[in-house]
Design an enzyme around this catalytic site. Structure first.
Site, PDB file in Angstrom:
ATOM      1  N   ASP A  64       0.842  -1.206   0.000  1.00 48.81           N
ATOM      2  CA  ASP A  64       0.000   0.000   0.000  1.00 48.81           C
ATOM      3  C   ASP A  64       0.871   1.249   0.000  1.00 48.81           C
ATOM      4  O   ASP A  64       1.615   1.490   0.945  1.00 48.81           O
ATOM      5  CB  ASP A  64      -0.883  -0.020   1.255  1.00 48.81           C
ATOM      6  CG  ASP A  64      -1.838   1.154   1.304  1.00 48.81           C
ATOM      7  OD1 ASP A  64      -2.899   1.081   0.661  1.00 48.81           O
ATOM      8  OD2 ASP A  64      -1.509   2.162   1.968  1.00 48.81           O
ATOM      9  N   TYR A  69       2.900   9.991   0.473  1.00 47.33           N
ATOM     10  CA  TYR A  69       3.975   9.445   1.323  1.00 47.33           C
ATOM     11  C   TYR A  69       5.374   9.807   0.798  1.00 47.33           C
ATOM     12  O   TYR A  69       6.373   9.613   1.491  1.00 47.33           O
ATOM     13  CB  TYR A  69       3.871   7.906   1.448  1.00 47.33           C
ATOM     14  CG  TYR A  69       2.550   7.387   1.979  1.00 47.33           C
ATOM     15  CD1 TYR A  69       1.697   8.200   2.726  1.00 47.33           C
ATOM     16  CD2 TYR A  69       2.136   6.081   1.721  1.00 47.33           C
ATOM     17  CE1 TYR A  69       0.469   7.729   3.188  1.00 47.33           C
ATOM     18  CE2 TYR A  69       0.919   5.599   2.194  1.00 47.33           C
ATOM     19  CZ  TYR A  69       0.091   6.430   2.918  1.00 47.33           C
ATOM     20  OH  TYR A  69      -1.115   5.952   3.375  1.00 47.33           O
ATOM     21  N   HIS A 126      -7.169   9.714  -2.099  1.00 49.11           N
ATOM     22  CA  HIS A 126      -6.640   9.566  -0.732  1.00 49.11           C
ATOM     23  C   HIS A 126      -7.579  10.170   0.313  1.00 49.11           C
ATOM     24  O   HIS A 126      -7.780   9.598   1.391  1.00 49.11           O
ATOM     25  CB  HIS A 126      -5.254  10.212  -0.633  1.00 49.11           C
ATOM     26  CG  HIS A 126      -4.422   9.696   0.500  1.00 49.11           C
ATOM     27  ND1 HIS A 126      -3.069   9.543   0.413  1.00 49.11           N
ATOM     28  CD2 HIS A 126      -4.751   9.273   1.749  1.00 49.11           C
ATOM     29  CE1 HIS A 126      -2.596   9.059   1.559  1.00 49.11           C
ATOM     30  NE2 HIS A 126      -3.610   8.894   2.385  1.00 49.11           N
ATOM     31  N   SER A 160     -10.731   6.733  -0.194  1.00 49.12           N
ATOM     32  CA  SER A 160     -10.194   6.552   1.151  1.00 49.12           C
ATOM     33  C   SER A 160     -10.678   7.707   2.013  1.00 49.12           C
ATOM     34  O   SER A 160     -10.768   8.844   1.537  1.00 49.12           O
ATOM     35  CB  SER A 160      -8.659   6.525   1.081  1.00 49.12           C
ATOM     36  OG  SER A 160      -8.118   6.418   2.380  1.00 49.12           O
ATOM     37  N   GLN A 182     -10.826   2.890   1.917  1.00 47.65           N
ATOM     38  CA  GLN A 182      -9.807   2.618   2.955  1.00 47.65           C
ATOM     39  C   GLN A 182      -9.990   3.649   4.067  1.00 47.65           C
ATOM     40  O   GLN A 182      -9.852   4.852   3.822  1.00 47.65           O
ATOM     41  CB  GLN A 182      -8.396   2.702   2.361  1.00 47.65           C
ATOM     42  CG  GLN A 182      -7.337   2.253   3.354  1.00 47.65           C
ATOM     43  CD  GLN A 182      -5.906   2.426   2.831  1.00 47.65           C
ATOM     44  OE1 GLN A 182      -5.192   3.307   3.281  1.00 47.65           O
ATOM     45  NE2 GLN A 182      -5.499   1.598   1.900  1.00 47.65           N
ATOM     46  N   LEU A 213      -4.313  -1.320  14.508  1.00 47.37           N
ATOM     47  CA  LEU A 213      -3.633  -1.727  15.747  1.00 47.37           C
ATOM     48  C   LEU A 213      -3.565  -0.577  16.758  1.00 47.37           C
ATOM     49  O   LEU A 213      -2.914  -0.719  17.806  1.00 47.37           O
ATOM     50  CB  LEU A 213      -2.219  -2.241  15.439  1.00 47.37           C
ATOM     51  CG  LEU A 213      -2.150  -3.482  14.536  1.00 47.37           C
ATOM     52  CD1 LEU A 213      -0.706  -3.961  14.403  1.00 47.37           C
ATOM     53  CD2 LEU A 213      -3.028  -4.613  15.083  1.00 47.37           C
ATOM     54  N   THR A 262      -1.692  -2.793   7.274  1.00 46.87           N
ATOM     55  CA  THR A 262      -0.886  -2.502   8.452  1.00 46.87           C
ATOM     56  C   THR A 262       0.523  -2.183   7.986  1.00 46.87           C
ATOM     57  O   THR A 262       0.765  -2.013   6.791  1.00 46.87           O
ATOM     58  CB  THR A 262      -0.904  -3.703   9.424  1.00 46.87           C
ATOM     59  OG1 THR A 262      -0.208  -3.343  10.623  1.00 46.87           O
ATOM     60  CG2 THR A 262      -0.253  -4.946   8.824  1.00 46.87           C
ATOM     61  N   THR A 263       1.456  -2.102   8.898  1.00 50.25           N
ATOM     62  CA  THR A 263       2.857  -1.960   8.533  1.00 50.25           C
ATOM     63  C   THR A 263       3.721  -2.271   9.739  1.00 50.25           C
ATOM     64  O   THR A 263       3.215  -2.519  10.838  1.00 50.25           O
ATOM     65  CB  THR A 263       3.168  -0.544   8.001  1.00 50.25           C
ATOM     66  OG1 THR A 263       4.425  -0.580   7.320  1.00 50.25           O
ATOM     67  CG2 THR A 263       3.241   0.496   9.112  1.00 50.25           C
TER      68      THR A 263
END
Ligand SMILES: NC(=O)c1ccc[n+]([C@@H]2O[C@H](COP(=O)([O-])OP(=O)(O)OC[C@H]3O[C@@H](n4cnc5c(N)ncnc54)[C@H](OP(=O)(O)O)[C@@H]3O)[C@@H](O)[C@H]2O)c1
Length: 308
Positions: A64, A69, A126, A160, A182, A213, A262-263
């Site tokens: 993703d 970014y 986005h 998103s 998203q 998380l 996630t990351t």
């Protein structure tokens, strides 16, 4: 015997990786892997090449990214460094507001050059907040999104951080529906996003999560902590393998039918993330107890502007 053991381990590892890569069908007849590795947050504005390559080698197939970014080039370099064939991967990027005089297509072509790809699997707006200053602006951007899908530069298109009002604006008159929204998704926002989920269900729009998380590290000491700890213990006791609270949150998201983005900046977590989906299903009671404990406190960590 040793060979058999290694073979079994590698078979098990392939099986577990496959479960994290279970494909969820999208409303345009494509599909998206359940678990994605993100290049924002921990990697925002940073060179993500090594982390992306590590994630792919560990077994992630869903990556993703986003123009915002400012590291799409390193996402592309990480894909190349992994040696994994492009067609085995699912790559998302997201549209930031095009600079004056540029089109959506122009920005996607620039992204593709940075990513060293001919197409992305998923292209998302986005955030609606960059496009809804003028009436009709979101609809106009969506037309441009439809055009890049028709041209094959993006296999699927979506949005998103959209709330119901913005989703309705795009859906009304759309030739191609968004496939994905998203959004920030965890037990502390679950109640708030229910109207969005209801609307998405009507149109077959899949929810992808980010920030899932958050309850384990962005807010601590709340009503969710003992609930997650007790479910993690139940899973560890049942399976004889260690499970933690973060993994319980992944499993809760899977039960909600959500694609999980996630990351990590920590290579050692990659296998833990991927192995999560080997766990037994959460019980209805466990799911309800997470919903209930999460709803006791509202915490939103990302886009805070409220438009319903
Ligand atoms: N569309 C949007 O507007 C938007 C917004 C935000 C994010 N995103 C995307 O979603 C991706 C993931 O977002 P996110 O970082 O918010 O996801 P997340 O799944 O909520 O958090 C990931 C973080 O959880 C930490 N973590 C994992 N297990 C843990 C444990 N047991 N205890 C404590 N901490 C633990 C990791 O820390 P370590 O790094 O230390 O391992 C990692 O950085 C981003 O990279 C980006 O691609 C999209």
């Amino acid at each position: 015997m040793a060979l058999l053991k290694i073979t079994n381990q590698s078979c098990t590892s392939i099986l577990l990786t496959t479960m994290a890569n279970t494909r969820i069908k999208l409303n345009d007849n494509t599909s998206i892997p359940l678990l994605g590795f993100g290049t924002g947050t921990a990697h925002y504005q940073k060179d993500a090449q090594d982390s992306v390559a590590d994630a792919i080698i560990a077994g992630f197939t869903h990556l993703d990214g986003a123009q915002f970014y400012q590291n799409e080039d390193s996402l592309g370099a990480g894909i190349v460094a992994s040696g994994k064939p492009r067609e085995k991967l699912f790559v998302t990027t997201k549209l930031a507001k095009p600079a004056e005089g540029k089109t959506v297509r122009d920005t996607l072509v620039e992204s593709l050059a940075k990513l060293q790809l001919d197409y992305v699997d998923l292209f998302l707006i986005h955030t609606p907040l960059q496009f809804n200053a003028e009436p009709g602006a979101l609809k106009a951007v969506w037309k441009e999104m439809e055009a890049v899908k028709k041209e094959g530069l993006a296999r699927s298109i979506g949005v998103s951080n959209f709330r119901p009002t913005q989703l309705r604006e795009v859906i009304d008159g759309a030739e191609i529906l968004p496939s994905v929204n998203q959004i920030e998704f965890h037990p502390h926002v679950y109640k708030e996003v229910l109207p969005t989920l209801e609307l998405q269900k009507e149109y077959g729009i899949i929810t992808a999560s980010y920030g899932g998380l958050s309850p384990v590290f962005r807010v601590k000491g709340g009503p969710l902590d003992p609930v997650l700890a007790s479910i993690a213990k139940r899973l560890s006791d049942t399976t004889g393998k260690p499970f933690n609270e973060a993994q319980v949150l992944f499993l809760w998201q899977r039960e909600k039918g959500v694609v999980i983005v996630t990351t990590t900046g920590n290579k050692s977590r990659l296998t833990e993330y991927l192995n999560t989906f080997d766990a037994p299903r959460l019980t209805d009671l466990e799911i309800a107890s997470i919903d209930e404990a999460g709803s006791k406190e509202h915490h939103r960590f990302f886009v805070r502007v409220i438009t319903v």
